[in-house]
Design a protein around this motif. Structure first.
Motif, short mmCIF file in Angstrom:
data_model
loop_
_atom_site.label_atom_id
_atom_site.label_comp_id
_atom_site.label_asym_id
_atom_site.label_seq_id
_atom_site.Cartn_x
_atom_site.Cartn_y
_atom_site.Cartn_z
N ARG A 853 0.82 -1.21 0.00
CA ARG A 853 0.00 0.00 0.00
C ARG A 853 0.86 1.27 0.00
O ARG A 853 0.44 2.33 -0.49
CB ARG A 853 -0.92 0.02 1.22
CG ARG A 853 -2.13 -0.90 1.07
CD ARG A 853 -2.93 -0.92 2.36
NE ARG A 853 -4.17 -1.66 2.19
CZ ARG A 853 -4.94 -2.07 3.19
NH1 ARG A 853 -4.56 -1.83 4.44
NH2 ARG A 853 -6.05 -2.72 2.95
N LYS A 854 2.08 1.19 0.57
CA LYS A 854 2.94 2.35 0.68
C LYS A 854 3.62 2.69 -0.64
O LYS A 854 4.14 3.79 -0.81
CB LYS A 854 4.00 2.10 1.75
CG LYS A 854 3.46 1.89 3.16
CD LYS A 854 4.57 1.53 4.11
CE LYS A 854 4.04 1.24 5.52
NZ LYS A 854 5.13 0.84 6.46
N ILE A 855 3.64 1.74 -1.56
CA ILE A 855 4.41 1.94 -2.79
C ILE A 855 3.62 2.80 -3.78
O ILE A 855 2.45 2.55 -4.06
CB ILE A 855 4.74 0.57 -3.45
CG1 ILE A 855 5.57 -0.28 -2.51
CG2 ILE A 855 5.45 0.77 -4.78
CD1 ILE A 855 5.78 -1.70 -3.00
N ASP A 856 4.29 3.83 -4.30
CA ASP A 856 3.73 4.63 -5.39
C ASP A 856 4.42 4.16 -6.66
O ASP A 856 5.54 4.59 -6.99
CB ASP A 856 3.98 6.11 -5.15
CG ASP A 856 3.31 6.96 -6.23
OD1 ASP A 856 3.39 8.20 -6.12
OD2 ASP A 856 2.72 6.38 -7.17
N ILE A 857 3.81 3.28 -7.37
CA ILE A 857 4.48 2.63 -8.50
C ILE A 857 4.78 3.59 -9.63
O ILE A 857 5.55 3.29 -10.54
CB ILE A 857 3.64 1.45 -9.02
CG1 ILE A 857 2.28 1.93 -9.53
CG2 ILE A 857 3.49 0.37 -7.98
CD1 ILE A 857 1.46 0.84 -10.19
N LEU A 858 4.13 4.77 -9.61
CA LEU A 858 4.39 5.75 -10.67
C LEU A 858 5.59 6.66 -10.34
O LEU A 858 6.01 7.47 -11.17
CB LEU A 858 3.14 6.61 -10.89
CG LEU A 858 1.87 5.86 -11.34
CD1 LEU A 858 0.71 6.83 -11.46
CD2 LEU A 858 2.12 5.13 -12.65
N ASP A 859 6.13 6.49 -9.13
CA ASP A 859 7.20 7.41 -8.72
C ASP A 859 8.37 6.65 -8.09
O ASP A 859 8.92 7.05 -7.05
CB ASP A 859 6.65 8.45 -7.74
CG ASP A 859 7.66 9.58 -7.48
OD1 ASP A 859 8.46 9.86 -8.38
OD2 ASP A 859 7.62 10.12 -6.36
N THR A 861 12.10 4.27 -9.06
CA THR A 861 13.05 3.87 -10.10
C THR A 861 13.15 2.36 -10.14
O THR A 861 12.72 1.67 -9.20
CB THR A 861 14.44 4.44 -9.79
OG1 THR A 861 14.94 3.82 -8.60
CG2 THR A 861 14.39 5.95 -9.63
N PRO A 862 13.72 1.80 -11.20
CA PRO A 862 13.91 0.35 -11.26
C PRO A 862 14.70 -0.17 -10.07
O PRO A 862 14.39 -1.25 -9.55
CB PRO A 862 14.66 0.16 -12.58
CG PRO A 862 14.22 1.31 -13.43
CD PRO A 862 14.06 2.45 -12.48
N MET A 863 15.72 0.57 -9.64
CA MET A 863 16.52 0.10 -8.52
C MET A 863 15.69 0.08 -7.23
O MET A 863 15.78 -0.86 -6.43
CB MET A 863 17.76 1.01 -8.33
CG MET A 863 18.68 0.56 -7.20
SD MET A 863 19.26 -1.14 -7.43
CE MET A 863 20.33 -0.93 -8.85
N GLU A 864 14.87 1.12 -7.03
CA GLU A 864 13.99 1.14 -5.86
C GLU A 864 13.00 -0.02 -5.88
O GLU A 864 12.68 -0.62 -4.85
CB GLU A 864 13.25 2.49 -5.78
CG GLU A 864 14.14 3.66 -5.41
CD GLU A 864 13.39 4.98 -5.50
OE1 GLU A 864 12.42 5.04 -6.32
OE2 GLU A 864 13.73 5.93 -4.78
N ALA A 865 12.51 -0.33 -7.06
CA ALA A 865 11.58 -1.48 -7.21
C ALA A 865 12.27 -2.76 -6.80
O ALA A 865 11.69 -3.63 -6.12
CB ALA A 865 11.08 -1.56 -8.65
N MET A 866 13.56 -2.93 -7.20
CA MET A 866 14.29 -4.14 -6.83
C MET A 866 14.46 -4.19 -5.31
O MET A 866 14.35 -5.26 -4.70
CB MET A 866 15.67 -4.13 -7.52
CG MET A 866 15.60 -4.32 -9.03
SD MET A 866 15.04 -5.98 -9.47
CE MET A 866 16.43 -6.94 -8.90
#
Length: 881
Positions: A853-859, A861-866
């Motif tokens: 719920r905390k993740i803003d997938i539109l904001d 980076t790829p590294m942050e997603a990893m």
């Protein structure tokens, strides 16, 4: 045994020959039972158990029933599945030396009942003979009360399934079989699963082909069996031979009324297994096993017992021959359009008694004079029936007309010989008309004149003696006598011979009175004996016309069934269906033939149906419970069935492509007797459908997969839709009701699948069922609203709503099934990725949900997603997810 009394020894000798029967042993005016039979019968019949001296130290247990009411007691024993052997006196006591000779004159079994009060007049009572081995099976079944005999055989790889389906259809009261020790299935338990007959393993040697052929040729008095078309059917021959042997052994009477073998191919009829018969409630309701509320109840307006039996057979055996179906439909149309003639036919048919069973009683030699009068009255109605039928032009009605034989000779014979209102018994006189037999008329004249002579003698004696109170009386002990009161004894002439002294009178005889008595009593005895002989002779003459009367009865029964179809079609607005061999089932404004009759003020809502073998072969139907999904699907099946039995259907228009089988999987119930759960029963029925359906079948499926977990059930339901809808695999016309709304997304993915739903109107928290089937899918199940309508307590309803809201809020990772499917492999294999879906009820996943719920997938980076992914994996590992 040497200590036994002669009578008890005679009883035990007979009982030894009929160990599997309850022996009714005739003693005077009673049938007595002894020893174990007495103990058993006293419990079953609720009669007093007594004892009788038998020559042994202990008295023999004994109970008995009056012979004149024995039929009622026998009927109760037969209903409970027992056999009854009737042991009668076969010689007159006056002519016997010592104990009167007794023999078993008939064995009554559940499948050999012929007495009308022991039978349902609108149902056949079948006994079935089965010959089976590892390669195939043959069946023959007869109704001894009507003379019907049918036979068929099964020799393909599914012959046991076919055998069980046929047993379910025929529903015999008794089965004889060559063996129950069969490796491939537990045959007895399988038989009792589809029917409830008395089952008996009969002598194996009676099923041997050579012996069976001899038996058939002997019964029909023929040189060969080629005329029946069964010479190359080994299983059929064996089953028929054993059946004749068994009937001769038990009935000990002429079976000449069974004068034809009717071979049929089972594929000539639509196959209906037990589940389908039960689910569609063809002849009885699922709850209560009652006739009212069944399809048979809705269609049966027959006026004769044999017409009712024929209509029931038609309902149980829908046709597949379009030509024969069309002949019936054309006949119904003619009768429907000719209302005045139909009304006249109905009135005439009401005067026709059960010719089939009447002529069998004549053939058996147990018809009484009233049976002959019923036969005469029935034959009297035939000329007018033929006259009315002559006004029709259709092939079917013309054939019926030609098959009705007026049998004038029989009608005239009964008219001349039998009193119009005879007594029930045939051994007490009063049954033969004056003028039929000259010797009988002379004897009656003697009796009449003699009685006048007695009256004159009494008058003369009064005058001669001056005893005004003198009277001539009669009793069976002393015969005729002159009775004089004691106050007049001084006036008694000397030639009077005293015979008996009473408290207030003396009785006398005279030689003249005794001479008259001999003439009168001799004539009366001769009259009774002669009347019986004349009646038996008349009955034997009628017996020669058995085949003609049976053929006429068959024609009248068919006419009655067709008139019934026409009557219900006219009365309830049924329409003539178009029947062909195409795969189209198109019904406009169809209605359920039973439900619409049981509704009170509410008007039944009709619905359309369109199924074909192409783009519309599989309909997925969604909507809330109680909205009418099951009723709709059943009505489609019943309309198809009604069309194939040759009846008009409850619809504005209907085109029916011939169906080879109807399969239904409707409702849920445990089979506790077989140790099977609801889900197991459901899966067994589903397996039967998938193993036996063809592209020409009609399949009705209701709630597949509901008896297990959500994912298991959904997976099964999905796979079933795939399998049935695929033209390469099955492609059968199918109606599929489900609460798995995810399945509605298969429209567009699977060829031939279309969505339909029950329309519902929402009003605040309530719903109104509109009963309309419309294109599209339901967006929810309305389960809580239906629970409210059903009367579930308010606090439970309120709590359910809160839980539903919570579950819907937590289900953030919900994906449609379509999203979980690899679209490029839809036509090959559709896989639901159930393993990847987060369970809504697993608390271990809550932290993962909160992190997501905390993740803003539109904001990010790829590294942050990893990094987020790595963090979630660690959380999952720590919590054992």
């Amino acid at each position: 045994m040497s200590k036994l009394t002669p009578m008890m020894k005679q009883y035990l000798d007979l009982k030894e020959k009929y160990k599997d029967c309850i022996l009714f042993f005739r003693l005077g005016d009673f049938y007595e039972m002894f020893f174990d039979d007495a103990i058993l019968a006293s419990k079953e019949l609720e009669i007093t158990l007594t004892g009788r001296d038998c020559g042994l130290k202990e008295r023999a247990p004994m109970c008995g029933v009056p012979y004149h009411s024995a039929e009622n007691y026998i009927a109760r024993l037969i209903e409970r599945g027992y056999k009854v052997a009737i042991g009668e006196q076969v010689e007159e006591p006056s002519q016997s030396k010592g104990i009167v000779k007794r023999e078993v004159v008939r064995v009554i079994t559940p499948g050999t009942v012929i007495d009308s009060h022991m039978l349902d007049e609108k149902e056949n009572n079948y006994i079935m003979s089965i010959y089976i081995d590892e390669n195939g099976a043959g069946i023959s079944f007869a109704d001894v009360s009507t003379g019907e005999l049918k036979t068929t055989e099964f020799i393909d790889d599914k012959y046991i399934d076919h055998l069980l389906d046929e047993i379910a259809k025929v529903n015999p009261k008794e089965i004889i079989i060559n063996t129950l020790e069969f490796d491939k299935c537990n045959l007895k338990s399988e038989i009792t699963r589809v029917s409830t007959p008395y089952i008996d393993v009969f002598d194996t040697w009676t099923f041997e082909k050579d012996y069976a052929i001899k038996k058939i040729k002997s019964h029909f008095n023929i040189l060969g069996i080629e005329g029946f078309g069964i010479e190359d059917k080994h299983y059929v021959i064996s089953s028929i031979g054993a059946l004749f042997e068994y009937l001769e052994k038990t009935q000990k009477n002429s079976l000449l009324h069974i004068n034809h073998i009717s071979y049929y191919a089972s594929e000539a009829f639509m196959i209906l297994d037990k589940s389908t018969r039960r689910n569609l409630e063809l002849t009885e309701t699922m709850r209560g096993k009652k006739r009212k509320g069944s399809l048979l109840w809705a269609l049966d307006k027959t006026n004769t017992a044999m017409g009712g039996r024929t209509l029931k057979k038609w309902v149980e055996e829908p046709l597949k021959d379009v030509h024969e179906i069309q002949l019936r439909l054309d006949a119904v149309e003619e009768l429907k359009d000719a209302m005045l003639i139909r009304e006249d036919l109905k009135d005439l048919l009401k005067n026709v008694y059960d010719l089939e069973r009447l002529v069998v009683r004549v053939s058996y030699g147990n018809a009484n004079a009233r049976d002959l009068i019923a036969l005469k009255l029935s034959l009297k109605a035939l000329p007018k029936i033929k006259e009315l039928l002559d006004s029709f032009n259709g092939t079917k009605l013309k054939k019926i007309l030609n098959n009705i034989d007026l049998v004038e000779e029989v009608k005239e014979l009964i008219e001349k010989s039998i009193m119009d209102e005879p007594p029930v018994t045939i051994k007490e006189g009063g049954i033969i008309k004056k003028g039929y037999h000259s010797e009988l008329d002379e004897l009656r004249e003697i009796v009449t004149n003699s009685k006048e002579w007695i009256a004159n003698l009494e008058s003369n004696e009064k005058n001669n003696t001056g005893i005004k109170s003198l009277k001539i009386g009669f009793n069976k002990v002393f015969g005729y006598y002159l009775e004089v009161t004691k106050s007049n004894l001084n006036l008694v002439p000397e030639h009077y011979i005293r015979k008996q002294t009473l408290a207030n009178a003396e009785r006398y005889i005279t030689p003249e009175l005794k001479e008259a008595e001999a003439k009168i009593l001799g004539a009366e005895d001769k009259i009774i004996e002669l009347e019986y002989q004349i009646f038996v002779n008349v009955r034997e003459k009628i017996k020669r016309y058995t085949k003609k009367i049976q053929d006429t009865a068959t024609a009248i029964a068919s006419l009655d069934a067709l008139v019934s179809f026409a009557e219900v079609s006219d009365r309830f607005g049924y329409t003539k269906p178009k029947v062909n061999h195409e795969l189209l089932i198109a019904i406009e404004n169809g209605r359920h033939p039973v439900v619409e009759r049981t509704m009170n003020a509410d008007m039944f809502i009709g619905n359309d149906t369109y199924l074909d073998g192409e783009e519309n072969r599989f309909s997925i139907i969604t909507g809330p419970n109680m909205a009418g999904k099951s009723t709709y699907m059943r009505q489609v099946a019943l309309i198809v069935l009604m069309a194939q039995i040759g009846c008009f259907v409850p619809a504005d228009n209907a085109t029916i492509g011939i169906v080879d089988r109807i399969f239904t999987r409707v409702g849920a119930s445990d089979d506790l007797a077989q140790g099977q759960s609801t889900f197991m029963v459901e899966m067994s029925e589903l397996a039967n459908i998938l193993n036996n359906a063809t592209k020409n079948s009609l399949i009705i499926l209701d709630e597949i997969g509901r008896g297990t977990s959500t994912y298991d059930g959904l997976s099964i339901a999905w796979a079933v839709v795939e399998h049935i809808s695929s033209k390469e695999i099955l492609g059968a016309r199918t109606l599929f009701a489900t609460h798995y709304h995810e399945l509605t997304e298969l429209e567009g993915l699977l060829e031939g699948v279309k969505n339909y739903c029950i329309s519902v109107k929402e009003m605040n928290d309530d719903i109104i069922f509109l009963r309309r089937i419309i294109r599209g899918s339901a967006d929810q199940s309305y389960g809580i609203q239906v629970a409210k309508l059903a009367g579930v307590r308010d606090e439970v309803i309120h709590r359910a709503k809160k839980i539903l809201i919570q579950l819907e809020e937590n289900d953030l990772n919900h994906k449609t099934i379509k999203d979980k499917v690899e679209k490029d492999t839809v036509q090959e294999e559709i896989a639901v990725v159930c393993e990847d879906q987060i369970s809504l009820f697993n608390n271990n996943n809550q932290m993962i949900v909160e992190e997501l719920r905390k993740i803003d997938i539109l904001d990010i980076t790829p590294m942050e997603a990893m990094n987020y992914l790595y963090k979630l994996v660690k959380i999952a590992q720590n919590r054992g997810v």
